[in-house]
Design a protein around this motif. Structure first.
Motif, PDB file in Angstrom:
ATOM      1  N   SER A 118      -5.951  10.387 -14.695  1.00 49.83           N
ATOM      2  CA  SER A 118      -7.373   9.678 -16.397  1.00 49.83           C
ATOM      3  C   SER A 118      -8.442   9.066 -15.364  1.00 49.83           C
ATOM      4  O   SER A 118      -9.487   8.236 -16.074  1.00 49.83           O
ATOM      5  N   THR A 119      -8.316   8.963 -13.716  1.00 44.58           N
ATOM      6  CA  THR A 119      -9.558   8.449 -13.330  1.00 44.58           C
ATOM      7  C   THR A 119     -10.081   9.569 -12.255  1.00 44.58           C
ATOM      8  O   THR A 119      -9.631  10.563 -12.255  1.00 44.58           O
ATOM      9  N   GLU A 120     -11.344   9.366 -11.397  1.00 43.61           N
ATOM     10  CA  GLU A 120     -12.212   9.940 -11.332  1.00 43.61           C
ATOM     11  C   GLU A 120     -11.442  11.363 -10.258  1.00 43.61           C
ATOM     12  O   GLU A 120     -11.711  12.551 -10.196  1.00 43.61           O
ATOM     13  N   TYR A 121     -10.477  10.679  -9.144  1.00 42.15           N
ATOM     14  CA  TYR A 121      -9.789  11.391  -8.430  1.00 42.15           C
ATOM     15  C   TYR A 121      -8.451  10.592  -8.013  1.00 42.15           C
ATOM     16  O   TYR A 121      -7.827   9.715  -8.651  1.00 42.15           O
ATOM     17  N   ILE A 122      -7.427  10.831  -7.558  1.00 44.18           N
ATOM     18  CA  ILE A 122      -5.901  10.330  -7.158  1.00 44.18           C
ATOM     19  C   ILE A 122      -5.331  10.802  -5.548  1.00 44.18           C
ATOM     20  O   ILE A 122      -6.108  11.812  -5.980  1.00 44.18           O
ATOM     21  N   THR A 123      -4.621  10.205  -5.250  1.00 48.28           N
ATOM     22  CA  THR A 123      -4.825  10.118  -3.614  1.00 48.28           C
ATOM     23  C   THR A 123      -2.944  11.201  -3.921  1.00 48.28           C
ATOM     24  O   THR A 123      -2.987  11.437  -5.146  1.00 48.28           O
ATOM     25  N   LEU A 124      -2.943  11.707  -1.925  1.00 53.02           N
ATOM     26  CA  LEU A 124      -1.995  13.554  -2.111  1.00 53.02           C
ATOM     27  C   LEU A 124      -0.848  11.967  -2.394  1.00 53.02           C
ATOM     28  O   LEU A 124      -0.027  12.346  -3.082  1.00 53.02           O
ATOM     29  N   GLY A 125      -0.559  10.707  -2.227  1.00 49.10           N
ATOM     30  CA  GLY A 125       0.237  10.030  -2.073  1.00 49.10           C
ATOM     31  C   GLY A 125       0.793   9.467  -3.398  1.00 49.10           C
ATOM     32  O   GLY A 125       1.760   9.487  -3.898  1.00 49.10           O
ATOM     33  N   GLN A 126      -0.362   9.278  -4.171  1.00 47.27           N
ATOM     34  CA  GLN A 126       0.172   8.569  -5.691  1.00 47.27           C
ATOM     35  C   GLN A 126       0.370   9.938  -6.756  1.00 47.27           C
ATOM     36  O   GLN A 126       1.718   9.873  -7.475  1.00 47.27           O
ATOM     37  N   PHE A 127      -0.318  11.174  -6.191  1.00 49.40           N
ATOM     38  CA  PHE A 127      -0.298  12.515  -6.871  1.00 49.40           C
ATOM     39  C   PHE A 127       1.473  12.734  -7.288  1.00 49.40           C
ATOM     40  O   PHE A 127       2.522  13.299  -7.773  1.00 49.40           O
ATOM     41  N   LEU A 128       2.069  12.474  -5.315  1.00 50.36           N
ATOM     42  CA  LEU A 128       3.991  12.658  -5.677  1.00 50.36           C
ATOM     43  C   LEU A 128       4.412  11.886  -6.343  1.00 50.36           C
ATOM     44  O   LEU A 128       5.705  12.547  -6.644  1.00 50.36           O
ATOM     45  N   GLN A 129       3.994  10.506  -6.692  1.00 50.94           N
ATOM     46  CA  GLN A 129       5.202  10.135  -7.572  1.00 50.94           C
ATOM     47  C   GLN A 129       4.411  10.057  -8.811  1.00 50.94           C
ATOM     48  O   GLN A 129       5.316  10.260 -10.221  1.00 50.94           O
ATOM     49  N   VAL A 130       3.594  10.874  -9.364  1.00 56.99           N
ATOM     50  CA  VAL A 130       3.316  10.942 -10.774  1.00 56.99           C
ATOM     51  C   VAL A 130       3.636  12.287 -10.702  1.00 56.99           C
ATOM     52  O   VAL A 130       4.608  12.425 -12.245  1.00 56.99           O
ATOM     53  N   ALA A 131       3.710  13.136 -10.083  1.00 54.67           N
ATOM     54  CA  ALA A 131       4.590  14.469  -9.716  1.00 54.67           C
ATOM     55  C   ALA A 131       6.310  14.080  -9.721  1.00 54.67           C
ATOM     56  O   ALA A 131       6.681  15.325 -10.207  1.00 54.67           O
ATOM     57  N   ASP A 132       6.525  13.403 -10.145  1.00 51.17           N
ATOM     58  CA  ASP A 132       7.918  12.879  -9.809  1.00 51.17           C
ATOM     59  C   ASP A 132       8.043  13.143  -8.293  1.00 51.17           C
ATOM     60  O   ASP A 132      10.118  14.095  -8.882  1.00 51.17           O
ATOM     61  N   LEU A 133       7.920  13.785  -7.634  1.00 50.46           N
ATOM     62  CA  LEU A 133       8.568  14.021  -6.309  1.00 50.46           C
ATOM     63  C   LEU A 133       9.022  12.783  -6.069  1.00 50.46           C
ATOM     64  O   LEU A 133      10.165  13.737  -4.795  1.00 50.46           O
ATOM     65  N   ILE A 134       8.341  11.903  -5.896  1.00 48.09           N
ATOM     66  CA  ILE A 134       9.434  10.679  -4.673  1.00 48.09           C
ATOM     67  C   ILE A 134       8.910   9.764  -5.908  1.00 48.09           C
ATOM     68  O   ILE A 134       8.743  10.064  -6.830  1.00 48.09           O
ATOM     69  N   GLN A 135       9.796   8.879  -5.572  1.00 44.88           N
ATOM     70  CA  GLN A 135      10.033   7.699  -6.231  1.00 44.88           C
ATOM     71  C   GLN A 135       8.728   6.213  -6.296  1.00 44.88           C
ATOM     72  O   GLN A 135       8.573   5.515  -7.582  1.00 44.88           O
ATOM     73  N   THR A 136       9.122   5.668  -4.705  1.00 47.39           N
ATOM     74  CA  THR A 136       7.978   5.115  -4.944  1.00 47.39           C
ATOM     75  C   THR A 136       6.984   5.554  -3.963  1.00 47.39           C
ATOM     76  O   THR A 136       6.951   6.574  -3.261  1.00 47.39           O
ATOM     77  N   GLY A 137       5.661   4.710  -3.323  1.00 46.11           N
ATOM     78  CA  GLY A 137       4.623   5.381  -2.796  1.00 46.11           C
ATOM     79  C   GLY A 137       5.354   4.831  -1.414  1.00 46.11           C
ATOM     80  O   GLY A 137       5.047   6.210  -0.313  1.00 46.11           O
ATOM     81  N   GLY A 138       5.699   4.147  -1.122  1.00 49.74           N
ATOM     82  CA  GLY A 138       6.381   4.141   0.170  1.00 49.74           C
ATOM     83  C   GLY A 138       7.265   5.456   1.272  1.00 49.74           C
ATOM     84  O   GLY A 138       7.419   5.050   2.416  1.00 49.74           O
ATOM     85  N   MET A 139       7.560   6.431   0.379  1.00 45.65           N
ATOM     86  CA  MET A 139       8.894   7.618   0.404  1.00 45.65           C
ATOM     87  C   MET A 139       7.151   8.760   0.296  1.00 45.65           C
ATOM     88  O   MET A 139       7.744   9.680   1.146  1.00 45.65           O
ATOM     89  N   ALA A 140       6.168   8.238  -0.086  1.00 43.05           N
ATOM     90  CA  ALA A 140       5.131   9.413   0.137  1.00 43.05           C
ATOM     91  C   ALA A 140       4.648  10.122   2.185  1.00 43.05           C
ATOM     92  O   ALA A 140       5.357  11.211   2.963  1.00 43.05           O
ATOM     93  N   LYS A 141       4.659   8.917   2.708  1.00 39.74           N
ATOM     94  CA  LYS A 141       5.066   9.520   4.435  1.00 39.74           C
ATOM     95  C   LYS A 141       6.138  10.240   4.872  1.00 39.74           C
ATOM     96  O   LYS A 141       5.800  11.105   5.419  1.00 39.74           O
ATOM     97  N   TRP A 142       7.186   9.547   4.575  1.00 47.24           N
ATOM     98  CA  TRP A 142       8.669  10.211   4.806  1.00 47.24           C
ATOM     99  C   TRP A 142       7.977  12.253   4.663  1.00 47.24           C
ATOM    100  O   TRP A 142       8.542  13.290   4.946  1.00 47.24           O
ATOM    101  N   PHE A 143       8.004  12.415   3.059  1.00 53.87           N
ATOM    102  CA  PHE A 143       7.741  13.206   2.069  1.00 53.87           C
ATOM    103  C   PHE A 143       7.150  14.485   2.647  1.00 53.87           C
ATOM    104  O   PHE A 143       7.566  15.545   3.267  1.00 53.87           O
ATOM    105  N   LEU A 144       6.477  13.926   2.911  1.00 54.74           N
ATOM    106  CA  LEU A 144       4.598  14.788   3.997  1.00 54.74           C
ATOM    107  C   LEU A 144       5.500  14.916   5.194  1.00 54.74           C
ATOM    108  O   LEU A 144       5.034  16.528   5.726  1.00 54.74           O
TER     109      LEU A 144
END
Length: 70
Positions: free
Chosen positions: A7-33
């Motif tokens: 609903s915004t102009e953009y979303i970061t890849l880290g936020q995207f991973l959370q919204v897509a239910d691929l990770i539980q917290t933002g802190g997991m983004a670095k590990w996932f990537l």
């Protein structure tokens, strides 16, 4: 392909991973990537701050393909 609506102009890849239910917290983004190959518009990208806009395509081999929509 799964549509992920924003609903915004953009979303970061880290936020995207959370919204897509691929990770539980933002802190997991670095590990996932670090563990998975992530392709944004057919180019590999591991920057969790990468801005995704409506129409961008995210593919994660073995997990799925996603499209960012408004």
């Amino acid at each position: 392909m799964t549509d992920i609506q924003i609903s915004t102009e953009y979303i970061t890849l880290g936020q995207f991973l959370q919204v897509a239910d691929l990770i539980q917290t933002g802190g997991m983004a670095k590990w996932f990537l670090g563990e998975y190959e992530v392709f944004v518009n057919d180019e590999q990208d591991q920057r969790r701050g990468r801005k995704l806009r409506s129409g961008d395509k995210v593919e994660i081999p073995g997990i799925g393909a996603f499209r960012v929509t408004e």
